[in-house]
Design a protein around this motif. Structure first.
Motif, mmCIF file in Angstrom:
data_model
loop_
_atom_site.group_PDB
_atom_site.id
_atom_site.type_symbol
_atom_site.label_atom_id
_atom_site.label_comp_id
_atom_site.label_asym_id
_atom_site.label_seq_id
_atom_site.Cartn_x
_atom_site.Cartn_y
_atom_site.Cartn_z
ATOM 1 N N LYS A 138 9.808 -17.915 -29.483
ATOM 2 C CA LYS A 138 8.630 -18.685 -28.280
ATOM 3 C C LYS A 138 10.516 -19.596 -27.405
ATOM 4 O O LYS A 138 11.046 -20.359 -28.426
ATOM 5 N N TRP A 170 12.397 -21.876 -29.793
ATOM 6 C CA TRP A 170 13.572 -22.683 -29.357
ATOM 7 C C TRP A 170 13.608 -23.430 -28.540
ATOM 8 O O TRP A 170 12.594 -23.498 -27.798
ATOM 9 N N GLY A 192 15.988 -29.464 -34.329
ATOM 10 C CA GLY A 192 14.956 -28.882 -34.886
ATOM 11 C C GLY A 192 13.894 -30.632 -35.111
ATOM 12 O O GLY A 192 13.549 -31.382 -33.787
ATOM 13 N N VAL A 193 12.882 -30.726 -35.944
ATOM 14 C CA VAL A 193 12.046 -31.345 -35.994
ATOM 15 C C VAL A 193 13.131 -32.285 -36.415
ATOM 16 O O VAL A 193 13.470 -32.952 -37.601
ATOM 17 N N MET A 194 12.840 -33.867 -35.608
ATOM 18 C CA MET A 194 14.056 -34.906 -36.802
ATOM 19 C C MET A 194 12.751 -36.322 -36.899
ATOM 20 O O MET A 194 11.789 -36.290 -37.253
ATOM 21 N N ASP A 204 11.103 -39.183 -32.459
ATOM 22 C CA ASP A 204 11.400 -39.018 -31.387
ATOM 23 C C ASP A 204 13.246 -39.787 -30.820
ATOM 24 O O ASP A 204 13.580 -40.802 -30.944
ATOM 25 N N GLY A 231 2.316 -37.576 -32.511
ATOM 26 C CA GLY A 231 3.405 -37.854 -31.230
ATOM 27 C C GLY A 231 4.756 -37.177 -30.658
ATOM 28 O O GLY A 231 5.161 -36.941 -30.158
HETATM 29 P P1 ADP Z 1 10.311 -27.685 -25.272
HETATM 30 O O1 ADP Z 1 9.750 -27.183 -23.066
HETATM 31 O O2 ADP Z 1 11.027 -26.404 -25.756
HETATM 32 O O3 ADP Z 1 8.431 -26.838 -25.278
HETATM 33 P P2 ADP Z 1 9.382 -30.391 -25.489
HETATM 34 O O4 ADP Z 1 10.023 -30.914 -24.645
HETATM 35 O O5 ADP Z 1 7.585 -29.678 -25.902
HETATM 36 O O6 ADP Z 1 10.304 -28.613 -25.731
HETATM 37 O O7 ADP Z 1 9.258 -30.537 -26.809
HETATM 38 C C1 ADP Z 1 11.261 -31.531 -27.477
HETATM 39 C C2 ADP Z 1 10.963 -32.484 -27.031
HETATM 40 O O8 ADP Z 1 10.342 -33.290 -28.263
HETATM 41 C C3 ADP Z 1 12.150 -33.717 -27.196
HETATM 42 O O9 ADP Z 1 13.094 -33.179 -26.219
HETATM 43 C C4 ADP Z 1 12.620 -34.658 -27.667
HETATM 44 O O10 ADP Z 1 12.710 -35.659 -27.362
HETATM 45 C C5 ADP Z 1 10.923 -34.477 -28.402
HETATM 46 N N1 ADP Z 1 10.287 -35.068 -29.507
HETATM 47 C C6 ADP Z 1 9.847 -36.279 -29.806
HETATM 48 N N2 ADP Z 1 9.217 -36.649 -31.319
HETATM 49 C C7 ADP Z 1 10.107 -35.675 -31.972
HETATM 50 C C8 ADP Z 1 10.987 -35.600 -32.972
HETATM 51 N N3 ADP Z 1 10.285 -36.064 -34.375
HETATM 52 N N4 ADP Z 1 12.128 -33.800 -33.316
HETATM 53 C C9 ADP Z 1 11.786 -33.520 -32.339
HETATM 54 N N5 ADP Z 1 11.767 -34.336 -30.969
HETATM 55 C C10 ADP Z 1 10.982 -34.493 -30.844
#
Ligand code: ADP
Ligand code: ASP
Ligand code: MG
Length: 471
Positions: free
Chosen positions: A13, A235, A240-242, A245, A270
């Motif tokens: 994805k 992708w 990754g999940v952090m 944010d 969130g």
């Molecule tokens: P995509 O367009 O790939 O679907 P999104 O914008 O929906 O991406 O999601 C990615 C964003 O989520 C990151 O840029 C980051 O700022 C945000 N985010 C919020 N919380 C977290 C977290 N715990 N771990 C990683 N990213 C996070």
């Protein structure tokens, strides 16, 4: 759920930022083509970054009579045209241009209707919201063919069958599974890569619906689990999940392994990086989910699997900015349990997903937190309406808050975790307005003043040393 076949299926994805410009689409399509040489591969795409907001803005502008929506249509055409020019040639370019013009014509037709009626209904908005996915699927499939793979764009409106809850539709799983088997199964068997539009579905009558903002992740896990995929990779634009944010906490670290349960909590409270609905199909079919950075593909990212390796009580801290904390009070004739029943039924009717609910019998009050968009749609950002007062309760207060949530499989166990959170917040003078744990025992959610949200997230992150202790 489907059984896994001996010829493994991988679902890839790509989110909006991973498809933002031609160069990113080129990388993603090369990666998918290389995957397709080794195994059956299915791709789910979001719209190019910013497209969905642009489409929704233009629909709303048209409904208010603001003719600027036509500029949005030009911008949509121009951004895709630039990408197509860099990626496609000859017949592919022609075929893509005509598909894009068809989607733009749908946008224009709908906006003209909104302009004439002065209204953009939920159904009307859904007809335009996912057009970005329709265009990006056509572009991606063409780019894949240019990269030497066999590929076909597939509109999820013909696959994902939903109810008519426009904007947040529920999927009818059996009907969807049947269509996937009939329409996608044969493509996969012939070595063709289906490129499916994320975010999008349709009612049994064929009216386009959307599955909720950010729900292309869900399209990927749902199709993957119904087709018996071996693994799904989301992708995105972070590693990754952090632990938080990274925009709020610069020291946030990647979590290498997370349980399905923790991931649902994180996403619901969130962490935008993955949609909460996406975890459920993966969990039900025990399908591993990976979250990786398309800008840094060498990094391993996060694996979401069953069971976690719990070294710390808190694995991550999430934030929902600009939530609304609404307190209802019964008018005297209502018993506390009646107040709760009516209030929750009313929220359900408004299609709202409360993030936190706190009930108090002595005051006959019930408080809940809603995300900003839902609170606006349900009318909580305005003074009390007559309808709210006539249901036997009044809105006592409605204030903008930040919601901070500490998440971890062991958060409910060691007696000290909650105490440490409250002490850390007190130390930086953050006032807690409401608090709730969940039956999962994996979270503590706290409403704090909106302007203390960042401080609260950082304080909890620091308290559990997540900048060093990420799993
Ligand atoms: P995509 O367009 O790939 O679907 P999104 O914008 O929906 O991406 O999601 C990615 C964003 O989520 C990151 O840029 C980051 O700022 C945000 N985010 C919020 N919380 C977290 C977290 N715990 N771990 C990683 N990213 C996070
Ligand atoms: N494009 C849709 C949105 O912005 C869906 C997604 O990106 O997942 O909400
Ligand atoms: Mg997303």
């Amino acid at each position: 759920m489907a059984r896994r076949s001996r010829n493994p299926l991988h679902v890839l994805k790509f989110g909006g930022t991973s498809l933002g410009v031609a160069e990113r689409i080129a990388w993603a399509s090369r990666h998918a083509a290389s995957s397709a040489r080794r195994r059956r591969t299915l791709v789910v795409v979001s719209a190019m970054a910013g497209m969905t907001n642009l489409l929704l803005r233009s629909a709303r502008a048209a409904a208010t009579g603001d003719g600027n929506w036509r500029k949005a249509a030009d911008e949509i055409r121009e951004r895709h045209r630039q990408a197509a020019e860099a990626l496609l040639s000859g017949a592919e370019r022609k075929r893509f241009d005509s598909r894009m013009e068809e989607a733009i014509a749908t946008l224009e037709k709908n906006c003209e209707n909104f302009e004439a009626s002065g209204e953009a209904t939920a159904q009307g908005l859904d007809s335009v919201a996912s057009l970005g996915e329709v265009i990006s699927a056509a572009l991606f499939a063409a780019a894949l063919r240019e990269a030497g793979a066999r590929a076909r764009a597939v509109d999820a409106a013909e696959l994902i069958v939903t109810d008519n809850r426009f904007g947040d539709a529920n999927v009818m799983v059996e009907a969807t599974e049947k269509r996937l088997r009939e329409r996608v199964g044969p493509l996969l068997s012939r070595g063709v890569v289906p490129v499916i539009t994320g975010f999008r579905g349709a009612t049994t009558e064929g009216a386009p619906t959307t599955l909720g903002r950010g729900s292309s992740d869900y399209t990927a896990t749902l199709t993957g689990s119904l087709l018996g995929a071996q693994e799904i990779t989301i992708w995105t634009d972070v590693d990754g999940v952090m632990t938080a944010d990274p925009r709020l906490v610069p020291g946030a670290r990647v979590i290498s392994r997370l349980s399905y349960g923790e991931a649902i909590e994180l996403a619901f409270f969130g962490a935008k990086v993955i949609h909460w609905k996406a975890i459920l199909p993966a969990m039900q079919s025990q399908m591993p989910l990976r979250v990786r950075n398309s800008f840094r593909p060498r990094n391993a990212g996060t694996r979401i699997v069953s069971g976690a390796n719990c070294r710390t009580a808190v694995a991550a801290v999430t934030a929902v900015p600009r939530a609304h904390l609404v307190t209802l009070r019964g008018d005297g004739a209502l018993r506390p349990v009646e107040l709760a029943t009516r209030a929750l039924g009313w929220l359900d009717g408004a299609g709202a997903h409360p993030l936190l609910v706190v009930q108090s019998s002595p005051e006959n009050s019930l408080a809940f937190a809603l995300g900003h968009e839902e609170a606006t749609l349900a009318g909580f950002c305005h003074p009390i309406s007559a309808r709210q007062a006539s249901d036997g309760f009044v809105v006592h207060s409605s204030e903008e808050v930040g919601l901070v949530t500490a998440i971890g499989a062991r958060i409910g166990q060691p007696a000290g975790a909650a105490a440490r959170i409250f002490t850390a917040l007190e130390r930086c003078r953050v006032n807690v307005l409401a608090a709730a744990t969940g039956s999962s025992g994996q979270r503590l959610a706290l409403a704090v003043p909106q302007n203390s949200l960042r401080a609260a997230v950082r304080a909890i992150h620091r308290e559990f040393r997540l900048q060093r202790n990420a799993r």
